[in-house]
Design an enzyme around this catalytic site. Structure first.
Site, PDB file in Angstrom:
ATOM      1  N   ASP A 165    -116.094 -98.109-102.929  1.00 26.94           N
ATOM      2  CA  ASP A 165    -115.667 -99.296-103.760  1.00 26.94           C
ATOM      3  C   ASP A 165    -115.825-100.604-102.953  1.00 26.94           C
ATOM      4  O   ASP A 165    -116.617-100.831-102.135  1.00 26.94           O
ATOM      5  CB  ASP A 165    -114.079 -99.087-103.864  1.00 26.94           C
ATOM      6  CG  ASP A 165    -113.144 -99.278-102.851  1.00 26.94           C
ATOM      7  OD1 ASP A 165    -113.733 -99.452-101.676  1.00 26.94           O
ATOM      8  OD2 ASP A 165    -111.884 -98.966-103.057  1.00 26.94           O
ATOM      9  N   GLU A 168    -115.442-100.788 -99.431  1.00 28.73           N
ATOM     10  CA  GLU A 168    -116.180 -99.881 -98.660  1.00 28.73           C
ATOM     11  C   GLU A 168    -115.095 -98.717 -98.070  1.00 28.73           C
ATOM     12  O   GLU A 168    -114.965 -98.102 -97.107  1.00 28.73           O
ATOM     13  CB  GLU A 168    -116.415-100.208 -97.274  1.00 28.73           C
ATOM     14  CG  GLU A 168    -118.038-101.027 -97.398  1.00 28.73           C
ATOM     15  CD  GLU A 168    -117.858-102.545 -97.801  1.00 28.73           C
ATOM     16  OE1 GLU A 168    -116.676-103.175 -97.240  1.00 28.73           O
ATOM     17  OE2 GLU A 168    -118.811-103.127 -98.041  1.00 28.73           O
ATOM     18  N   GLU A 327    -111.211-114.752 -95.293  1.00 27.49           N
ATOM     19  CA  GLU A 327    -111.178-113.694 -95.783  1.00 27.49           C
ATOM     20  C   GLU A 327    -110.036-113.326 -96.563  1.00 27.49           C
ATOM     21  O   GLU A 327    -109.400-113.046 -97.451  1.00 27.49           O
ATOM     22  CB  GLU A 327    -111.774-112.325 -95.171  1.00 27.49           C
ATOM     23  CG  GLU A 327    -111.859-111.147 -96.066  1.00 27.49           C
ATOM     24  CD  GLU A 327    -112.775-110.064 -95.203  1.00 27.49           C
ATOM     25  OE1 GLU A 327    -113.551-109.575 -95.796  1.00 27.49           O
ATOM     26  OE2 GLU A 327    -112.398-109.608 -94.116  1.00 27.49           O
TER      27      GLU A 327
END
Length: 379
Positions: A165, A168, A327
Protein backbone atom coordinates in the site's frame (compact mmCIF):
# COMPACT_ATOMS: atom_id res chain seq x y z
CA UNK A 1 -0.67 34.47 13.39
CA UNK A 2 0.76 32.19 10.71
CA UNK A 3 1.17 33.67 7.24
CA UNK A 4 -0.36 30.95 5.11
CA UNK A 5 0.66 32.50 1.81
CA UNK A 6 4.27 32.92 2.95
CA UNK A 7 4.44 29.21 3.78
CA UNK A 8 3.06 28.43 0.32
CA UNK A 9 5.86 30.49 -1.20
CA UNK A 10 8.36 28.67 0.99
CA UNK A 11 6.85 25.30 0.06
CA UNK A 12 7.25 26.10 -3.61
CA UNK A 13 10.89 27.05 -3.05
CA UNK A 14 11.59 23.89 -1.06
CA UNK A 15 10.17 21.77 -3.87
CA UNK A 16 11.75 23.53 -6.81
CA UNK A 17 15.15 24.07 -5.21
CA UNK A 18 15.40 20.32 -4.61
CA UNK A 19 14.04 19.24 -8.00
CA UNK A 20 16.79 17.52 -9.95
CA UNK A 21 17.93 18.54 -13.46
CA UNK A 22 16.22 15.38 -14.72
CA UNK A 23 12.85 16.63 -13.43
CA UNK A 24 12.56 14.18 -10.54
CA UNK A 25 11.35 15.35 -7.13
CA UNK A 26 13.36 13.80 -4.27
CA UNK A 27 11.09 12.36 -1.59
CA UNK A 28 13.30 13.97 1.05
CA UNK A 29 16.76 15.31 0.21
CA UNK A 30 18.56 14.27 3.40
CA UNK A 31 16.57 11.44 5.02
CA UNK A 32 18.68 8.29 4.99
CA UNK A 33 16.10 5.83 3.68
CA UNK A 34 14.67 8.13 0.99
CA UNK A 35 17.80 9.95 -0.18
CA UNK A 36 18.48 9.62 -3.89
CA UNK A 37 15.03 8.35 -4.87
CA UNK A 38 11.82 9.65 -6.39
CA UNK A 39 8.44 7.96 -5.98
CA UNK A 40 5.77 8.25 -8.68
CA UNK A 41 3.11 8.57 -5.95
CA UNK A 42 4.79 11.25 -3.86
CA UNK A 43 6.01 13.07 -6.93
CA UNK A 44 2.60 13.09 -8.61
CA UNK A 45 1.01 14.81 -5.62
CA UNK A 46 3.98 17.19 -5.35
CA UNK A 47 3.55 18.04 -9.03
CA UNK A 48 -0.17 18.60 -8.54
CA UNK A 49 0.56 21.15 -5.83
CA UNK A 50 3.17 22.92 -7.96
CA UNK A 51 0.91 22.84 -11.03
CA UNK A 52 -1.98 24.33 -9.07
CA UNK A 53 0.36 26.97 -7.68
CA UNK A 54 1.03 28.08 -11.25
CA UNK A 55 4.49 26.62 -11.92
CA UNK A 56 3.74 24.71 -15.10
CA UNK A 57 7.40 24.25 -16.03
CA UNK A 58 8.42 22.45 -12.83
CA UNK A 59 5.40 20.15 -12.88
CA UNK A 60 5.84 19.53 -16.60
CA UNK A 61 9.46 18.55 -16.10
CA UNK A 62 8.43 16.01 -13.48
CA UNK A 63 5.73 14.53 -15.69
CA UNK A 64 8.16 14.27 -18.57
CA UNK A 65 10.65 12.51 -16.28
CA UNK A 66 7.96 9.96 -15.33
CA UNK A 67 7.01 9.46 -18.95
CA UNK A 68 10.65 8.88 -19.91
CA UNK A 69 11.08 6.34 -17.11
CA UNK A 70 8.05 4.47 -18.42
CA UNK A 71 9.02 4.85 -22.08
CA UNK A 72 12.42 3.32 -21.35
CA UNK A 73 10.61 0.30 -19.91
CA UNK A 74 8.01 -0.19 -22.64
CA UNK A 75 9.68 -3.34 -23.90
CA UNK A 76 9.99 -4.74 -20.40
CA UNK A 77 6.32 -4.00 -19.64
CA UNK A 78 5.16 -5.58 -22.89
CA UNK A 79 7.22 -8.66 -22.05
CA UNK A 80 5.59 -8.91 -18.63
CA UNK A 81 2.14 -8.60 -20.18
CA UNK A 82 2.90 -11.29 -22.77
CA UNK A 83 3.99 -13.67 -20.02
CA UNK A 84 0.84 -12.97 -18.02
CA UNK A 85 -1.33 -13.51 -21.11
CA UNK A 86 0.31 -16.93 -21.58
CA UNK A 87 -0.83 -17.84 -18.09
CA UNK A 88 2.61 -17.50 -16.54
CA UNK A 89 2.83 -16.15 -13.01
CA UNK A 90 5.04 -13.06 -13.04
CA UNK A 91 6.84 -12.69 -9.69
CA UNK A 92 6.32 -9.35 -7.96
CA UNK A 93 10.08 -8.78 -7.95
CA UNK A 94 10.02 -8.55 -11.76
CA UNK A 95 7.21 -6.00 -11.92
CA UNK A 96 7.82 -2.25 -11.95
CA UNK A 97 9.16 -0.74 -8.72
CA UNK A 98 7.63 2.08 -6.74
CA UNK A 99 10.69 4.35 -6.76
CA UNK A 100 13.55 5.21 -9.10
CA UNK A 101 16.88 6.96 -8.90
CA UNK A 102 16.98 10.47 -10.31
CA UNK A 103 18.40 9.24 -13.60
CA UNK A 104 15.51 6.79 -13.94
CA UNK A 105 17.42 3.76 -12.76
CA UNK A 106 16.34 1.05 -10.36
CA UNK A 107 18.85 1.68 -7.60
CA UNK A 108 20.55 -0.98 -5.52
CA UNK A 109 18.90 -0.54 -2.12
CA UNK A 110 16.32 -3.19 -1.20
CA UNK A 111 12.78 -1.86 -0.76
CA UNK A 112 9.14 -2.93 -0.50
CA UNK A 113 8.83 -2.26 -4.17
CA UNK A 114 5.75 -3.70 -5.85
CA UNK A 115 3.18 -0.92 -5.61
CA UNK A 116 0.68 -0.09 -8.33
CA UNK A 117 -0.79 3.12 -6.94
CA UNK A 118 2.01 5.38 -8.18
CA UNK A 119 1.32 4.64 -11.84
CA UNK A 120 -2.39 5.36 -11.49
CA UNK A 121 -1.68 8.49 -9.48
CA UNK A 122 0.73 9.72 -12.16
CA UNK A 123 -1.85 9.23 -14.94
CA UNK A 124 -4.38 11.20 -12.89
CA UNK A 125 -1.89 13.97 -12.09
CA UNK A 126 -0.53 14.39 -15.62
CA UNK A 127 -4.10 14.56 -16.88
CA UNK A 128 -4.92 17.28 -14.37
CA UNK A 129 -1.77 19.19 -15.32
CA UNK A 130 -2.47 19.03 -19.05
CA UNK A 131 -6.07 20.07 -18.51
CA UNK A 132 -4.85 23.04 -16.49
CA UNK A 133 -1.82 24.16 -18.50
CA UNK A 134 -1.76 22.29 -21.80
CA UNK A 135 1.65 21.56 -23.30
CA UNK A 136 3.41 24.16 -21.19
CA UNK A 137 7.21 24.53 -21.06
CA UNK A 138 8.84 21.47 -19.52
CA UNK A 139 6.31 19.00 -20.91
CA UNK A 140 7.45 16.72 -23.73
CA UNK A 141 4.31 15.51 -25.49
CA UNK A 142 5.98 12.64 -27.33
CA UNK A 143 7.23 11.12 -24.10
CA UNK A 144 3.91 11.80 -22.34
CA UNK A 145 2.02 9.92 -25.03
CA UNK A 146 4.32 6.89 -24.97
CA UNK A 147 4.52 6.86 -21.16
CA UNK A 148 0.74 7.05 -20.89
CA UNK A 149 0.23 4.07 -23.18
CA UNK A 150 2.81 2.02 -21.29
CA UNK A 151 1.28 2.86 -17.90
CA UNK A 152 -2.23 2.03 -19.11
CA UNK A 153 -1.18 -1.34 -20.54
CA UNK A 154 0.66 -2.16 -17.32
CA UNK A 155 -2.31 -1.30 -15.11
CA UNK A 156 -4.77 -3.07 -17.41
CA UNK A 157 -2.74 -6.26 -17.00
CA UNK A 158 -1.93 -6.18 -13.29
CA UNK A 159 -4.48 -3.95 -11.53
CA UNK A 160 -6.00 -6.82 -9.54
CA UNK A 161 -2.70 -8.11 -8.10
CA UNK A 162 -2.29 -7.69 -4.32
CA UNK A 163 0.57 -5.30 -3.64
CA UNK A 164 2.08 -3.02 -1.02
CA UNK A 165 0.00 0.00 0.00
CA UNK A 166 0.99 3.69 0.28
CA UNK A 167 2.99 2.82 3.39
CA UNK A 168 4.97 -0.06 1.88
CA UNK A 169 3.08 -2.59 3.97
CA UNK A 170 0.81 -5.65 3.58
CA UNK A 171 1.53 -6.86 0.07
CA UNK A 172 -0.89 -9.74 0.61
CA UNK A 173 -3.93 -7.45 0.36
CA UNK A 174 -5.79 -5.38 -2.21
CA UNK A 175 -5.94 -1.88 -0.80
CA UNK A 176 -8.73 0.58 -1.51
CA UNK A 177 -6.34 3.51 -1.85
CA UNK A 178 -4.46 1.55 -4.52
CA UNK A 179 -7.66 0.65 -6.34
CA UNK A 180 -8.75 4.29 -6.13
CA UNK A 181 -5.55 5.57 -7.68
CA UNK A 182 -5.68 3.04 -10.53
CA UNK A 183 -9.33 3.82 -11.17
CA UNK A 184 -8.62 7.55 -11.29
CA UNK A 185 -5.62 7.07 -13.57
CA UNK A 186 -7.34 4.81 -16.08
CA UNK A 187 -10.42 7.01 -16.06
CA UNK A 188 -8.29 10.08 -16.75
CA UNK A 189 -6.25 8.42 -19.50
CA UNK A 190 -9.35 7.24 -21.34
CA UNK A 191 -11.33 10.47 -21.05
CA UNK A 192 -8.81 13.30 -21.42
CA UNK A 193 -8.32 14.13 -25.12
CA UNK A 194 -4.71 15.05 -24.37
CA UNK A 195 -4.01 11.43 -23.39
CA UNK A 196 -6.62 9.16 -24.90
CA UNK A 197 -5.32 9.45 -28.46
CA UNK A 198 -2.16 7.69 -27.26
CA UNK A 199 -4.22 4.55 -26.68
CA UNK A 200 -5.38 1.95 -29.16
CA UNK A 201 -8.98 0.82 -29.27
CA UNK A 202 -7.93 -2.42 -27.59
CA UNK A 203 -6.16 -0.55 -24.80
CA UNK A 204 -9.21 1.63 -24.19
CA UNK A 205 -11.45 -1.43 -24.11
CA UNK A 206 -9.16 -3.21 -21.65
CA UNK A 207 -9.11 -0.11 -19.46
CA UNK A 208 -12.92 -0.03 -19.48
CA UNK A 209 -12.94 -3.64 -18.31
CA UNK A 210 -10.46 -2.82 -15.55
CA UNK A 211 -12.58 0.13 -14.44
CA UNK A 212 -15.64 -2.13 -14.23
CA UNK A 213 -13.66 -4.69 -12.28
CA UNK A 214 -12.39 -2.10 -9.82
CA UNK A 215 -15.92 -0.80 -9.37
CA UNK A 216 -17.19 -4.27 -8.54
CA UNK A 217 -14.30 -4.97 -6.18
CA UNK A 218 -14.79 -1.68 -4.39
CA UNK A 219 -18.21 -2.85 -3.26
CA UNK A 220 -16.41 -5.57 -1.27
CA UNK A 221 -14.32 -2.93 0.51
CA UNK A 222 -17.15 -1.33 2.45
CA UNK A 223 -17.94 -1.96 6.12
CA UNK A 224 -20.23 -0.01 8.41
CA UNK A 225 -21.01 2.23 5.46
CA UNK A 226 -17.40 3.38 4.83
CA UNK A 227 -14.50 2.25 2.67
CA UNK A 228 -11.97 0.01 4.39
CA UNK A 229 -8.19 -0.14 4.49
CA UNK A 230 -8.19 -3.30 2.35
CA UNK A 231 -10.64 -5.89 1.09
CA UNK A 232 -11.70 -8.07 4.02
CA UNK A 233 -11.18 -5.76 7.00
CA UNK A 234 -13.31 -3.18 8.79
CA UNK A 235 -10.38 -0.88 9.62
CA UNK A 236 -9.88 2.55 8.11
CA UNK A 237 -6.73 4.20 6.85
CA UNK A 238 -6.22 7.90 6.19
CA UNK A 239 -5.16 7.14 2.61
CA UNK A 240 -8.84 6.36 2.00
CA UNK A 241 -9.45 10.11 1.92
CA UNK A 242 -7.93 10.14 -1.56
CA UNK A 243 -10.61 7.67 -2.71
CA UNK A 244 -13.11 10.48 -2.22
CA UNK A 245 -11.09 13.55 -3.18
CA UNK A 246 -9.32 13.65 -5.56
CA UNK A 247 -9.81 10.16 -7.01
CA UNK A 248 -13.60 9.90 -6.87
CA UNK A 249 -13.59 6.12 -6.49
CA UNK A 250 -16.93 6.66 -4.79
CA UNK A 251 -19.11 9.62 -5.64
CA UNK A 252 -18.09 12.62 -3.56
CA UNK A 253 -21.71 13.21 -2.54
CA UNK A 254 -22.51 9.58 -1.75
CA UNK A 255 -23.25 8.22 1.70
CA UNK A 256 -20.15 6.01 1.41
CA UNK A 257 -17.92 9.01 0.73
CA UNK A 258 -19.37 10.98 3.62
CA UNK A 259 -19.05 8.00 5.95
CA UNK A 260 -15.44 7.41 4.87
CA UNK A 261 -14.32 10.97 5.57
CA UNK A 262 -16.20 10.93 8.86
CA UNK A 263 -14.66 7.61 9.92
CA UNK A 264 -11.13 8.83 9.20
CA UNK A 265 -11.76 12.06 11.08
CA UNK A 266 -13.43 10.36 14.05
CA UNK A 267 -10.91 7.53 14.39
CA UNK A 268 -7.61 9.02 13.22
CA UNK A 269 -7.72 12.79 13.76
CA UNK A 270 -6.57 14.03 17.18
CA UNK A 271 -6.33 17.73 18.02
CA UNK A 272 -6.32 18.62 14.36
CA UNK A 273 -3.65 16.20 13.09
CA UNK A 274 -4.33 12.96 11.20
CA UNK A 275 -2.68 9.59 11.91
CA UNK A 276 -2.13 6.99 9.17
CA UNK A 277 -4.05 4.14 10.86
CA UNK A 278 -4.79 3.00 14.39
CA UNK A 279 -2.09 0.31 14.62
CA UNK A 280 0.71 2.49 13.22
CA UNK A 281 4.09 2.14 14.96
CA UNK A 282 6.37 3.93 12.43
CA UNK A 283 8.33 6.53 14.43
CA UNK A 284 5.80 5.94 17.19
CA UNK A 285 2.75 6.46 14.99
CA UNK A 286 2.63 10.24 14.80
CA UNK A 287 0.41 12.66 12.88
CA UNK A 288 1.09 13.42 9.22
CA UNK A 289 0.77 16.93 7.76
CA UNK A 290 0.13 15.56 4.28
CA UNK A 291 -2.80 13.46 5.53
CA UNK A 292 -4.22 16.41 7.39
CA UNK A 293 -4.07 18.28 4.08
CA UNK A 294 -6.02 15.44 2.44
CA UNK A 295 -8.68 15.80 5.13
CA UNK A 296 -8.78 19.53 4.52
CA UNK A 297 -9.07 18.95 0.77
CA UNK A 298 -12.11 16.77 1.33
CA UNK A 299 -13.64 19.37 3.63
CA UNK A 300 -12.99 22.09 1.07
CA UNK A 301 -14.67 20.36 -1.87
CA UNK A 302 -17.63 19.48 0.37
CA UNK A 303 -18.11 23.16 1.22
CA UNK A 304 -16.79 22.94 4.79
CA UNK A 305 -14.42 25.87 4.35
CA UNK A 306 -13.74 26.65 7.99
CA UNK A 307 -12.92 23.01 8.74
CA UNK A 308 -10.59 22.99 5.74
CA UNK A 309 -8.88 26.16 6.92
CA UNK A 310 -8.37 24.58 10.34
CA UNK A 311 -6.55 21.72 8.62
CA UNK A 312 -4.41 24.16 6.63
CA UNK A 313 -3.50 26.09 9.76
CA UNK A 314 -2.62 22.89 11.61
CA UNK A 315 -0.30 21.85 8.79
CA UNK A 316 1.31 25.29 8.77
CA UNK A 317 1.92 25.08 12.50
CA UNK A 318 4.09 21.99 11.98
CA UNK A 319 6.67 23.86 9.90
CA UNK A 320 10.13 24.31 11.36
CA UNK A 321 11.59 27.76 11.93
CA UNK A 322 13.10 27.41 8.45
CA UNK A 323 9.67 26.75 6.95
CA UNK A 324 10.21 23.05 6.30
CA UNK A 325 7.40 20.54 6.75
CA UNK A 326 8.20 17.08 8.15
CA UNK A 327 6.77 13.69 7.28
CA UNK A 328 5.16 13.37 10.72
CA UNK A 329 5.14 15.04 14.13
CA UNK A 330 5.19 13.52 17.61
CA UNK A 331 2.59 15.62 19.46
CA UNK A 332 0.33 12.58 19.82
CA UNK A 333 1.94 9.17 19.35
CA UNK A 334 -0.05 5.97 19.02
CA UNK A 335 2.92 3.75 19.92
CA UNK A 336 5.53 5.94 21.64
CA UNK A 337 7.71 2.97 22.65
CA UNK A 338 8.59 2.43 18.98
CA UNK A 339 9.80 5.95 18.22
CA UNK A 340 13.42 5.53 19.31
CA UNK A 341 13.73 2.26 17.43
CA UNK A 342 13.12 4.08 14.14
CA UNK A 343 15.39 6.98 15.06
CA UNK A 344 18.16 4.50 15.75
CA UNK A 345 17.50 2.80 12.43
CA UNK A 346 17.06 5.75 10.03
CA UNK A 347 17.67 8.95 11.98
CA UNK A 348 15.18 11.66 12.84
CA UNK A 349 11.92 12.07 10.93
CA UNK A 350 12.26 13.06 7.26
CA UNK A 351 12.38 16.86 7.07
CA UNK A 352 11.62 18.37 4.68
CA UNK A 353 9.27 15.88 3.08
CA UNK A 354 8.43 17.28 -0.32
CA UNK A 355 5.08 15.47 -0.39
CA UNK A 356 4.06 17.43 2.73
CA UNK A 357 4.93 20.67 0.95
CA UNK A 358 3.10 19.57 -2.19
CA UNK A 359 -0.05 18.79 -0.26
CA UNK A 360 0.17 22.13 1.54
CA UNK A 361 0.15 23.80 -1.88
CA UNK A 362 -2.82 21.68 -2.98
CA UNK A 363 -4.92 22.72 0.01
CA UNK A 364 -3.77 26.34 0.02
CA UNK A 365 -4.69 26.76 -3.64
CA UNK A 366 -7.95 24.87 -3.20
CA UNK A 367 -8.89 27.41 -0.54
CA UNK A 368 -7.66 30.34 -2.62
CA UNK A 369 -5.14 31.57 -0.06
CA UNK A 370 -2.12 31.01 -2.31
CA UNK A 371 -1.24 30.73 -5.97
CA UNK A 372 -2.44 32.56 -9.07
CA UNK A 373 -1.79 35.92 -7.43
CA UNK A 374 -4.20 35.38 -4.56
CA UNK A 375 -3.53 37.03 -1.21
CA UNK A 376 -3.15 35.24 2.08
CA UNK A 377 -6.11 37.03 3.64
CA UNK A 378 -7.24 33.91 5.47
CA UNK A 379 -4.05 33.71 7.49
Amino acid sequence: MIDLEALAQRSHRVITSNQTPSGAYPASPAFSAYRGYCWFRDGAFIAEGVSRYGDAASAGAFHTWCARVLSDRTGHVDGLIARAERGEHVPAAELLPTRYTFDGGLGSDPWWDFQLDGYGTWLWAVSEHLRRHGEAPGTDDAYIQKGTATAVRYLNAFWDRPCYDWWEEHDEHRHLSTLGSIHAGLRAATSNPALMDALSDAERAAAAEALDGIGSLTAEGVADGHLTKWIGTTDVDASLLACVEPFGLVSRTSATAEATVRAVEDQLCVNGGVHRYAADTFYGGGQWPLLTAFLGWNHAVAGRREAALECLRWVAEQATDDGELPEQVDHHLLAPDYRQEWIDRWGTVATPLLWSHGMYLVLATELGVAGNGSAGAAS
